[in-house]
Scaffold this motif. Structure first.
Motif, short mmCIF file in Angstrom:
data_model
loop_
_atom_site.label_atom_id
_atom_site.label_comp_id
_atom_site.label_asym_id
_atom_site.label_seq_id
_atom_site.Cartn_x
_atom_site.Cartn_y
_atom_site.Cartn_z
N ALA A 269 1.02 -1.27 0.12
CA ALA A 269 -0.01 0.03 -0.02
C ALA A 269 0.87 1.44 -0.01
CB ALA A 269 -0.89 0.07 1.17
N GLY A 270 0.48 2.23 -0.91
CA GLY A 270 0.87 3.52 -0.94
C GLY A 270 2.30 3.51 -1.53
N TRP A 271 2.75 2.46 -2.30
CA TRP A 271 4.13 2.76 -3.26
C TRP A 271 3.83 3.95 -4.11
CZ3 TRP A 271 7.55 -1.41 -3.42
CH2 TRP A 271 8.66 -1.34 -4.23
N PRO A 272 4.90 4.74 -3.88
CA PRO A 272 4.51 6.07 -4.87
C PRO A 272 4.94 5.99 -6.24
CG PRO A 272 7.00 6.11 -3.89
CD PRO A 272 6.00 4.84 -3.12
N ARG A 273 4.02 6.66 -7.14
CA ARG A 273 4.14 6.58 -8.49
C ARG A 273 5.70 7.25 -9.18
NH1 ARG A 273 0.14 5.52 -12.11
NH2 ARG A 273 -1.94 5.22 -10.96
N THR A 274 6.21 8.31 -8.42
CA THR A 274 7.51 8.66 -8.79
C THR A 274 8.23 8.80 -7.54
OG1 THR A 274 6.54 11.08 -8.77
CG2 THR A 274 6.51 10.11 -10.75
N THR A 275 9.40 8.63 -7.40
CA THR A 275 10.27 8.51 -6.26
C THR A 275 11.89 8.45 -6.69
OG1 THR A 275 10.77 7.48 -4.38
CG2 THR A 275 10.36 5.88 -5.99
N THR A 276 12.79 8.85 -5.81
CA THR A 276 14.06 8.57 -6.02
C THR A 276 14.78 7.67 -5.19
OG1 THR A 276 14.65 10.32 -4.10
CG2 THR A 276 14.46 11.17 -6.17
N GLN A 277 13.87 6.84 -4.66
CA GLN A 277 14.09 5.63 -3.74
C GLN A 277 14.62 4.51 -4.54
OE1 GLN A 277 12.29 4.41 -0.10
NE2 GLN A 277 10.49 5.77 -0.80
N PRO A 278 16.06 4.03 -4.06
CA PRO A 278 16.55 2.87 -5.02
C PRO A 278 15.69 1.66 -4.86
CG PRO A 278 18.21 3.72 -3.34
CD PRO A 278 16.90 4.37 -3.23
N GLY A 279 14.92 1.28 -4.00
CA GLY A 279 13.93 0.26 -4.01
C GLY A 279 12.84 0.21 -5.04
N ASP A 280 12.53 1.22 -5.71
CA ASP A 280 11.59 1.26 -7.05
C ASP A 280 12.27 0.56 -8.03
OD1 ASP A 280 9.11 2.51 -8.20
OD2 ASP A 280 10.40 3.72 -9.23
N ASP A 296 -0.62 1.29 -9.36
CA ASP A 296 -1.82 2.15 -9.56
C ASP A 296 -1.78 3.13 -8.44
OD1 ASP A 296 -2.99 0.68 -7.21
OD2 ASP A 296 -4.08 -0.71 -8.65
N GLU A 297 -2.95 3.77 -8.37
CA GLU A 297 -2.97 4.98 -7.29
C GLU A 297 -2.84 4.46 -5.83
OE1 GLU A 297 -7.05 3.68 -8.85
OE2 GLU A 297 -5.31 4.24 -9.65
N THR A 298 -3.32 3.15 -5.54
CA THR A 298 -3.35 2.57 -4.25
C THR A 298 -1.94 1.73 -3.76
OG1 THR A 298 -4.15 0.37 -5.12
CG2 THR A 298 -5.98 1.83 -4.81
N GLY A 299 -1.15 1.50 -4.83
CA GLY A 299 0.05 0.96 -4.56
C GLY A 299 0.58 0.15 -5.52
#
Length: 432
Positions: A269-280, A296-299
């Motif tokens: 839940a809450g996974w961002p659509r854009t991020t600088t985190q390496p985990g993405d 999607d918008e939920t994660g």
């Protein structure tokens, strides 16, 4: 439910009896949380940091900032962090900063001590004394700091605050850790001249963490110029009344890897659509490992495939994901090779040696290479998985235990460094 990570002794990692079907919420990003706290301490007014990670590392950062004169107070969903203030730290007696084994605290806060007018002693766990910091201390000296480390290039060391940091131009070898570069950039707005850093030597690992630092500086109002390996941050008055911390995608890694390991489905839940985190980066990796990924918008939703192929991976930019990925690749259908992560030898422990030793100790065929691991699938069995006071190794052992009965995880409480409730969340995922 009692979290086993708070208990003495080993934790038996639970086996997945069937494909998973679970939804998980992970705590805030450690990397973002501790950067937000440091920038808040350098701001001109208090910052409300919302949804931060509450763990040993983040508490150590708040403790360090408090010792340096930037106080904080709990709120309903985080902390209100007050700036160091115009007087900075001033005390006649030596101030002690406790580092624990937190790399971000050891590397981000010494420059702040140089802004004050007191001697500040930095020390922590035995493990932190083995983690590299010498190039950063040398660069801080070039920028005007007075530091006494008796030539060790490691804690314990004392920063003798002289009321400010001159700043200027400096050459930096950040090949052992991108945190060296981030430390200089974070303090740059508070220096007299700003800071210009020219990188020398091999490229720093984890470009995403550098991008994270730059992005957060901009959000606090700093002006940044970057031309290849040259960075310049000008003096500035920082301000950010509210900062909302993203979920920690590296902490989410073992949960999405669990979907691939079991052929099940896990939603973060809450996974961002854009991020600088390496985990993405996991979003692009998992399809190569046979999984289906939907954001999607939920994660983020991950569904594992019927099998896991062998693969060759350069994890230089996302080295912190290596432990859980290495555990997963023990179940692949063919050999795999991980490269580009020699810097992991300087983390909480020598992660490459630790992974090769522990995975092989349970029947795997895992060999160290100069900059990574070679993994040949083999039948695995239960036994004690030593964790070397390294939170990422607890998570790797949990992944292994999904398909191997009797994996006894030593000192699970060390996972409190980044996710105190990890073992509860892991067990709940399997019981959903």
């Amino acid at each position: 439910m009692t979290d086993p990570s708070t208990l003495d002794g080993n934790w038996t990692a639970p086996v997945a009896a069937e494909p998973l079907d679970a939804e998980i919420r992970v705590p805030g990003s450690k990397s973002i949380t501790n950067r937000a706290f440091v920038l808040a301490a350098l701001a001109t007014a208090p910052t409300r940091v919302r949804l931060p990670l509450d763990s040993r590392d983040s508490r150590l950062m708040l403790g360090a900032l408090t010792a340096l004169g930037a106080h904080s107070q709990s709120t309903t969903d985080g902390f209100l962090v007050h700036p160091l203030g115009p007087g900075r730290l001033h005390a006649e007696d030596t101030v002690n900063v406790k580092l624990g084994n937190a790399g971000t605290v050891a590397r981000f806060t010494p420059a702040l001590a140089a802004l004050g007018s007191s001697p500040v002693l930095f020390d922590g766990d035995e493990a932190i004394r083995r983690r590299p910091i010498g190039p950063l201390l040398g660069a801080l000296r070039d920028l005007g700091a007075r530091i006494d480390d008796d030539g060790r290039g490691a804690p314990p060391f004392t920063v003798h605050g002289e009321g400010g940091l001159r700043g200027g131009q400096v050459d930096l070898d950040s090949s052992a850790s991108s945190q060296f570069l981030s430390a200089l950039l974070l303090v740059a707005p508070a220096t007299e001249k700003g800071v210009t850093v020219r990188l020398v030597g091999d490229a720093p690992p984890s470009e995403p963490h550098i991008a994270m630092t730059l992005d957060m500086l901009r959000r606090y109002g700093a002006t940044i110029e970057r031309e290849g390996t040259r960075f310049h941050v000008a003096p500035a008055r920082l301000s950010c009344p509210e900062y909302i911390v993203e979920p920690d995608l590296s902490t989410a890694a073992p949960f999405v890897i669990a979907a691939a390991a079991t052929g099940g489905t896990v939603r973060i839940a809450g996974w961002p659509r854009t991020t600088t985190q390496p985990g993405d980066w996991l979003r692009s990796l998992l399809p190569a490992l046979g999984a289906k990924v939907t954001l999607d918008e939920t994660g983020l939703t991950v569904t594992g495939g019927d099998s896991i192929p062998g693969i060759e991976l350069d994890l230089h930019e996302v080295g912190e994901l290596t432990p859980v990925i290495a555990a997963l690749l023990c179940f692949a259908e063919a050999p795999s090779v991980i490269t580009g992560v020699a810097h992991l030898r300087g983390h909480e422990t020598d992660r490459l040696t630790a992974l090769a030793t522990e995975l092989s100790g349970l029947g795997g065929q895992v060999e160290e290479t100069p900059d990574g691991l070679r993994i040949t699938p083999a039948p695995l069995h239960g036994g004690v998985f030593h964790t070397y006071e390294d939170h990422r190794l607890v998570m790797a052992a949990a992944v292994l235990g999904l398909r191997v009965e009797g994996v006894e995880v030593e000192n699970p409480g060390t996972v409190g460094k980044t996710f105190p409730g990890f073992t509860d969340a892991w067990t709940s995922m399997l019981n959903t």
